[in-house]
Design a protein around this motif. Structure first.
Motif, PDB file in Angstrom:
ATOM      1  N   VAL A 164       0.859  -1.183   0.000  1.00  0.00           N
ATOM      2  CA  VAL A 164       0.000   0.000   0.000  1.00  0.00           C
ATOM      3  C   VAL A 164       0.895   1.233   0.000  1.00  0.00           C
ATOM      4  O   VAL A 164       1.755   1.380   0.879  1.00  0.00           O
ATOM      5  CB  VAL A 164      -0.925   0.030   1.230  1.00  0.00           C
ATOM      6  CG1 VAL A 164      -1.724   1.339   1.264  1.00  0.00           C
ATOM      7  CG2 VAL A 164      -1.863  -1.167   1.230  1.00  0.00           C
ATOM      8  N   LEU A 165       0.723   2.094  -0.996  1.00  0.00           N
ATOM      9  CA  LEU A 165       1.475   3.341  -1.061  1.00  0.00           C
ATOM     10  C   LEU A 165       0.648   4.459  -0.448  1.00  0.00           C
ATOM     11  O   LEU A 165      -0.429   4.802  -0.958  1.00  0.00           O
ATOM     12  CB  LEU A 165       1.824   3.691  -2.503  1.00  0.00           C
ATOM     13  CG  LEU A 165       2.595   5.012  -2.680  1.00  0.00           C
ATOM     14  CD1 LEU A 165       3.971   4.924  -2.034  1.00  0.00           C
ATOM     15  CD2 LEU A 165       2.713   5.382  -4.159  1.00  0.00           C
ATOM     16  N   LEU A 166       1.151   5.026   0.640  1.00  0.00           N
ATOM     17  CA  LEU A 166       0.545   6.222   1.224  1.00  0.00           C
ATOM     18  C   LEU A 166       1.247   7.428   0.605  1.00  0.00           C
ATOM     19  O   LEU A 166       2.297   7.868   1.078  1.00  0.00           O
ATOM     20  CB  LEU A 166       0.703   6.218   2.745  1.00  0.00           C
ATOM     21  CG  LEU A 166       0.006   5.081   3.493  1.00  0.00           C
ATOM     22  CD1 LEU A 166       0.287   5.189   4.997  1.00  0.00           C
ATOM     23  CD2 LEU A 166      -1.508   5.083   3.238  1.00  0.00           C
ATOM     24  N   ASP A 167       0.684   7.931  -0.476  1.00  0.00           N
ATOM     25  CA  ASP A 167       1.297   9.002  -1.256  1.00  0.00           C
ATOM     26  C   ASP A 167       0.796  10.333  -0.710  1.00  0.00           C
ATOM     27  O   ASP A 167      -0.148  10.935  -1.241  1.00  0.00           O
ATOM     28  CB  ASP A 167       0.941   8.825  -2.729  1.00  0.00           C
ATOM     29  CG  ASP A 167       1.816   9.662  -3.643  1.00  0.00           C
ATOM     30  OD1 ASP A 167       2.388  10.656  -3.160  1.00  0.00           O
ATOM     31  OD2 ASP A 167       1.926   9.311  -4.838  1.00  0.00           O
ATOM     32  N   LEU A 168       1.436  10.810   0.361  1.00  0.00           N
ATOM     33  CA  LEU A 168       0.960  12.016   1.031  1.00  0.00           C
ATOM     34  C   LEU A 168       1.027  13.259   0.156  1.00  0.00           C
ATOM     35  O   LEU A 168       0.090  14.066   0.174  1.00  0.00           O
ATOM     36  CB  LEU A 168       1.723  12.217   2.340  1.00  0.00           C
ATOM     37  CG  LEU A 168       1.056  11.665   3.608  1.00  0.00           C
ATOM     38  CD1 LEU A 168      -0.236  12.402   3.923  1.00  0.00           C
ATOM     39  CD2 LEU A 168       0.784  10.186   3.473  1.00  0.00           C
ATOM     40  N   PRO A 169       2.083  13.493  -0.645  1.00  0.00           N
ATOM     41  CA  PRO A 169       2.049  14.656  -1.520  1.00  0.00           C
ATOM     42  C   PRO A 169       0.878  14.628  -2.500  1.00  0.00           C
ATOM     43  O   PRO A 169       0.257  15.669  -2.771  1.00  0.00           O
ATOM     44  CB  PRO A 169       3.400  14.593  -2.242  1.00  0.00           C
ATOM     45  CG  PRO A 169       4.291  13.885  -1.281  1.00  0.00           C
ATOM     46  CD  PRO A 169       3.414  12.845  -0.650  1.00  0.00           C
ATOM     47  N   ALA A 170       0.537  13.440  -3.030  1.00  0.00           N
ATOM     48  CA  ALA A 170      -0.612  13.352  -3.940  1.00  0.00           C
ATOM     49  C   ALA A 170      -1.898  13.688  -3.219  1.00  0.00           C
ATOM     50  O   ALA A 170      -2.790  14.359  -3.775  1.00  0.00           O
ATOM     51  CB  ALA A 170      -0.687  11.949  -4.545  1.00  0.00           C
ATOM     52  N   THR A 197      -7.908   3.146  -0.632  1.00  0.00           N
ATOM     53  CA  THR A 197      -7.223   1.929  -0.222  1.00  0.00           C
ATOM     54  C   THR A 197      -7.421   1.728   1.264  1.00  0.00           C
ATOM     55  O   THR A 197      -7.965   2.599   1.947  1.00  0.00           O
ATOM     56  CB  THR A 197      -5.718   2.005  -0.564  1.00  0.00           C
ATOM     57  OG1 THR A 197      -5.110   0.740  -0.303  1.00  0.00           O
ATOM     58  CG2 THR A 197      -5.018   3.075   0.246  1.00  0.00           C
ATOM     59  N   ARG A 198      -6.990   0.576   1.753  1.00  0.00           N
ATOM     60  CA  ARG A 198      -7.053   0.301   3.187  1.00  0.00           C
ATOM     61  C   ARG A 198      -5.907  -0.630   3.558  1.00  0.00           C
ATOM     62  O   ARG A 198      -5.618  -1.593   2.859  1.00  0.00           O
ATOM     63  CB  ARG A 198      -8.383  -0.343   3.581  1.00  0.00           C
ATOM     64  CG  ARG A 198      -8.454  -0.710   5.063  1.00  0.00           C
ATOM     65  CD  ARG A 198      -9.772  -1.329   5.468  1.00  0.00           C
ATOM     66  NE  ARG A 198      -9.704  -1.912   6.801  1.00  0.00           N
ATOM     67  CZ  ARG A 198      -9.840  -1.235   7.941  1.00  0.00           C
ATOM     68  NH1 ARG A 198     -10.067   0.066   7.891  1.00  0.00           N
ATOM     69  NH2 ARG A 198      -9.747  -1.836   9.112  1.00  0.00           N
ATOM     70  N   ILE A 199      -5.274  -0.309   4.668  1.00  0.00           N
ATOM     71  CA  ILE A 199      -4.203  -1.147   5.201  1.00  0.00           C
ATOM     72  C   ILE A 199      -4.825  -2.313   5.954  1.00  0.00           C
ATOM     73  O   ILE A 199      -5.618  -2.124   6.876  1.00  0.00           O
ATOM     74  CB  ILE A 199      -3.295  -0.328   6.141  1.00  0.00           C
ATOM     75  CG1 ILE A 199      -2.654   0.835   5.385  1.00  0.00           C
ATOM     76  CG2 ILE A 199      -2.245  -1.224   6.775  1.00  0.00           C
ATOM     77  CD1 ILE A 199      -2.033   1.882   6.284  1.00  0.00           C
ATOM     78  N   ASP A 200      -4.470  -3.538   5.541  1.00  0.00           N
ATOM     79  CA  ASP A 200      -4.994  -4.747   6.161  1.00  0.00           C
ATOM     80  C   ASP A 200      -3.865  -5.565   6.776  1.00  0.00           C
ATOM     81  O   ASP A 200      -2.675  -5.269   6.574  1.00  0.00           O
ATOM     82  CB  ASP A 200      -5.725  -5.603   5.113  1.00  0.00           C
ATOM     83  CG  ASP A 200      -6.963  -4.917   4.565  1.00  0.00           C
ATOM     84  OD1 ASP A 200      -7.744  -4.383   5.370  1.00  0.00           O
ATOM     85  OD2 ASP A 200      -7.135  -4.905   3.330  1.00  0.00           O
ATOM     86  N   GLU A 201      -4.231  -6.609   7.516  1.00  0.00           N
ATOM     87  CA  GLU A 201      -3.239  -7.461   8.162  1.00  0.00           C
ATOM     88  C   GLU A 201      -2.307  -8.084   7.126  1.00  0.00           C
ATOM     89  O   GLU A 201      -2.737  -8.558   6.073  1.00  0.00           O
ATOM     90  CB  GLU A 201      -3.914  -8.577   8.956  1.00  0.00           C
ATOM     91  CG  GLU A 201      -2.910  -9.442   9.712  1.00  0.00           C
ATOM     92  CD  GLU A 201      -3.559 -10.548  10.501  1.00  0.00           C
ATOM     93  OE1 GLU A 201      -2.867 -11.170  11.326  1.00  0.00           O
ATOM     94  OE2 GLU A 201      -4.758 -10.801  10.300  1.00  0.00           O
ATOM     95  N   GLY A 202      -1.012  -8.063   7.439  1.00  0.00           N
ATOM     96  CA  GLY A 202      -0.012  -8.644   6.557  1.00  0.00           C
ATOM     97  C   GLY A 202       0.464  -7.748   5.447  1.00  0.00           C
ATOM     98  O   GLY A 202       1.319  -8.150   4.644  1.00  0.00           O
TER      99      GLY A 202
END
Length: 322
Positions: A164-170, A197-202
């Motif tokens: 999962v890319l957390l693209d904070l500038p975008a 998106t969502r961060i899930d286990e693993g």
């Protein structure tokens, strides 16, 4: 500011959102809150034990276009404000030492890779807090001149999971986060919603701050003095979601540190408390563009550190497949 990345530059001032400050007692309470000791076997794989064959199969379903995006920086042999210990690369054979054909050409590479210059993975032996590694063993008893006997990078093996890319500038509509700007837990949730998106286990979570775009446009600076990254208040959310790997284009920590007397609090919580290895110094600019083009910020991630018995980490070239 000097725009030549090879020259010394003064670090930029910290950004406006480094706080709130955290006392050491508050940090210790946070450490206990996210601590995941005694949870997995084998213990020195830590949170990588979360990733099962089912996780891998679900991650492979994210491959649609077949676009492959490497994330490692070029092997950087030039000194710079963010590369105090340049990597080594020299030729050990120039084809002039053997008489029979064919002639051969060989080279040597090496690096003191823990730092800001080399894309690398931190194993669980890399960080101790109050003298204790992940799982509570005494660091000085587990690590010596021969390397690490617990938490070695060789215990990890390759990881294949959802990235999962957390693209904070975008999300914020800016080219980059300014050095010193902190990413809080509420910012992670905002990014999830904005990027669908969502961060899930693993999962493997990668934070883009735009470091390398800023470096290319403004020049290198001392990241130990000021760098964008996670505030410690984001770690309980990541612990609750059950991440297996954390990384970014910096070293995940916001600097200056918001915790009094503690240089790398996110490293400490992720590695020593949660058992989560870290990926440092990834160039995420190409991945940001690929995710924007695909309209999604989830992908298959493959991270395969070198098999170094006793190693506290490894140079690495993680790959995203969309």
């Amino acid at each position: 500011m000097n725009d030549d990345p090879r020259g010394a530059t003064a670090p930029p001032p910290p950004g406006p959102r480094n706080g709130p400050a955290v006392s050491r007692p508050e940090f210790d309470a946070l450490f206990e809150r996210v601590r995941a000791w005694g949870r997995w076997t084998p213990a020195d794989r830590g949170a990588w034990n979360r990733v099962t064959a089912d996780h891998v199969l679900r991650a492979t379903a994210l491959v649609r276009s077949g676009t492959v995006v490497p994330m490692a920086r070029p092997w950087d042999t030039a000194p710079a404000p963010d590369n105090a210990k340049p990597a080594l690369h020299y030729m050990s054979d120039l084809g002039d030492t053997e008489t029979p054909e064919p002639s051969t050409y060989k080279d040597f590479v090496g690096a003191d890779y823990h730092g800001k210059g080399v894309s690398h993975l931190d194993a669980l032996s890399h960080i101790a807090y109050r003298g204790r590694l992940y799982e509570g063993g005494a660091a000085r008893e587990s690590t010596g001149a021969g390397g690490a006997r617990f938490g070695s990078v060789s215990a990890l093996g390759p990881l294949v999971t959802k990235g999962v890319l957390l693209d904070l500038p975008a999300v914020l509509g800016v080219p980059w986060l300014e050095p010193g700007q902190a990413v809080h837990g509420m910012d992670v949730v905002t990014a999830e919603r904005a990027l669908a998106t969502r961060i899930d286990e693993g999962d493997a979570v990668l934070l883009r701050t735009g470091r390398f775009r800023r470096r290319r446009e403004r020049g290198a600076w001392d990241l130990d003095a000021a760098s964008a990254g996670l505030h410690v208040d984001a770690l309980p959310l990541l612990a609750e979601r059950g991440v297996a790997l954390l990384g970014g284009d910096g070293d995940s920590d916001v600097r200056p540190s918001p915790v009094e007397g503690l240089r790398s609090p996110v490293h400490t919580l992720a590695i020593a408390a949660m058992g989560v290895p870290l990926l440092d110094n990834l160039d995420l600019e190409a991945l940001s563009a690929a995710c924007a083009e695909a309209g999604r910020y989830e992908f298959l991630l493959v991270a395969a550190p070198l098999n170094v018995p006793g190693g506290t980490g490894s140079p690495v070239n993680p790959v995203a497949v969309l």
